[in-house]
Design a protein around this motif. Structure first.
Motif, short mmCIF file in Angstrom:
data_model
loop_
_atom_site.label_atom_id
_atom_site.label_comp_id
_atom_site.label_asym_id
_atom_site.label_seq_id
_atom_site.Cartn_x
_atom_site.Cartn_y
_atom_site.Cartn_z
N TYR A 33 2.59 0.55 -6.07
CA TYR A 33 1.63 0.16 -5.04
C TYR A 33 1.40 1.36 -4.13
O TYR A 33 2.36 2.00 -3.69
N ILE A 34 0.12 1.67 -3.91
CA ILE A 34 -0.22 2.75 -2.98
C ILE A 34 -0.88 2.11 -1.76
O ILE A 34 -1.78 1.30 -1.89
N ALA A 35 -0.38 2.47 -0.59
CA ALA A 35 -0.89 1.87 0.64
C ALA A 35 -0.83 2.87 1.78
O ALA A 35 0.04 3.74 1.81
N THR A 36 -1.75 2.72 2.71
CA THR A 36 -1.75 3.52 3.94
C THR A 36 -0.76 2.86 4.89
O THR A 36 -1.09 1.88 5.55
N LEU A 37 0.45 3.38 4.92
CA LEU A 37 1.50 2.80 5.77
C LEU A 37 1.61 3.50 7.11
O LEU A 37 2.19 2.95 8.05
N THR A 38 1.08 4.72 7.20
CA THR A 38 1.07 5.47 8.46
C THR A 38 -0.32 6.06 8.64
O THR A 38 -1.08 6.21 7.68
N GLY A 39 -0.65 6.41 9.87
CA GLY A 39 -1.95 6.99 10.15
C GLY A 39 -3.03 5.93 10.32
O GLY A 39 -2.73 4.74 10.47
N ASP A 40 -4.30 6.36 10.29
CA ASP A 40 -5.42 5.44 10.44
C ASP A 40 -5.40 4.41 9.31
O ASP A 40 -5.22 4.75 8.15
N GLY A 41 -5.58 3.17 9.66
CA GLY A 41 -5.58 2.12 8.65
C GLY A 41 -4.21 1.60 8.29
O GLY A 41 -4.07 0.82 7.34
N ALA A 42 -3.18 2.03 9.01
CA ALA A 42 -1.81 1.63 8.68
C ALA A 42 -1.62 0.12 8.76
O ALA A 42 -0.87 -0.45 7.97
N THR A 43 -2.30 -0.53 9.69
CA THR A 43 -2.16 -1.99 9.80
C THR A 43 -2.56 -2.66 8.50
O THR A 43 -1.87 -3.53 8.00
N TRP A 44 -3.70 -2.25 7.92
CA TRP A 44 -4.14 -2.82 6.65
C TRP A 44 -3.11 -2.55 5.56
O TRP A 44 -2.73 -3.44 4.82
#
Length: 161
Positions: A33-44
């Motif tokens: 799974y690849i996810a934006t966990l930090t930075g802009d969009g981290a909430t999503w």
């Protein structure tokens, strides 16, 4: 079970049946799974990851898939295509995943699509750009890219309506 978990279950099942013979019978089935966990969009990204973790826990509580437990391998891509490419390379070559989930960024999915296609590893995404699942240069469907959401043109039409 909510719609997100149902979509994950269906996506995971479809991906696994495409790749069912790729790992030993006693080992866990690894899904990346690849996810934006930090930075802009981290909430999503954090919510996406949490949903994936919940889906895997639910699957494992019911005995796993194909008689094997599922293991989720997640990487923070920080919302950047270059980080996503590196993460997908690790998932393919180091972690030996049979499927990948995420991200919800179309630009990121377009960056990783060639890697996943070459490795013949299916990806389930929420990215909305039609080019994620259909190559705009050839008009051919990308056979390893799957979408669980509506495309931008469809959403635009509905909003305009």
């Amino acid at each position: 079970m909510n719609r997100v978990l149902k979509k994950w279950h269906l996506g995971i099942l479809a991906a696994l049946f495409l790749c069912a013979g790729t790992a030993g019978a006693a080992e866990p089935i690894k899904i990346g799974y690849i996810a934006t966990l930090t930075g802009d969009g981290a909430t999503w990204g954090q919510h996406e990851r949490d949903g994936a973790v919940m889906a895997v826990q639910d699957i494992n509580a019911k005995g796993g898939l194909l008689g094997r437990p599922v293991a989720l391998v997640c990487y923070d891509i920080k919302g950047k295509p270059e980080d996503a490419v590196g993460a997908v390379r690790r998932l393919i070559h180091d972690d030996k995943v049979v499927a990948v989930g995420g991200s919800n960024y179309s630009g990121i999915q377009l960056a990783v699509a060639p890697l996943l296609e070459k490795a013949r590893i299916p990806d389930v995404t929420n990215a909305t750009n039609p080019a994620v699942t259909v190559d705009p240069d050839t008009g051919k469907v990308r056979p390893y890219m799957f979408r669980s959401s509506y495309t931008d043109p469809y959403q635009g039409m509905i909003i305009a309506d």
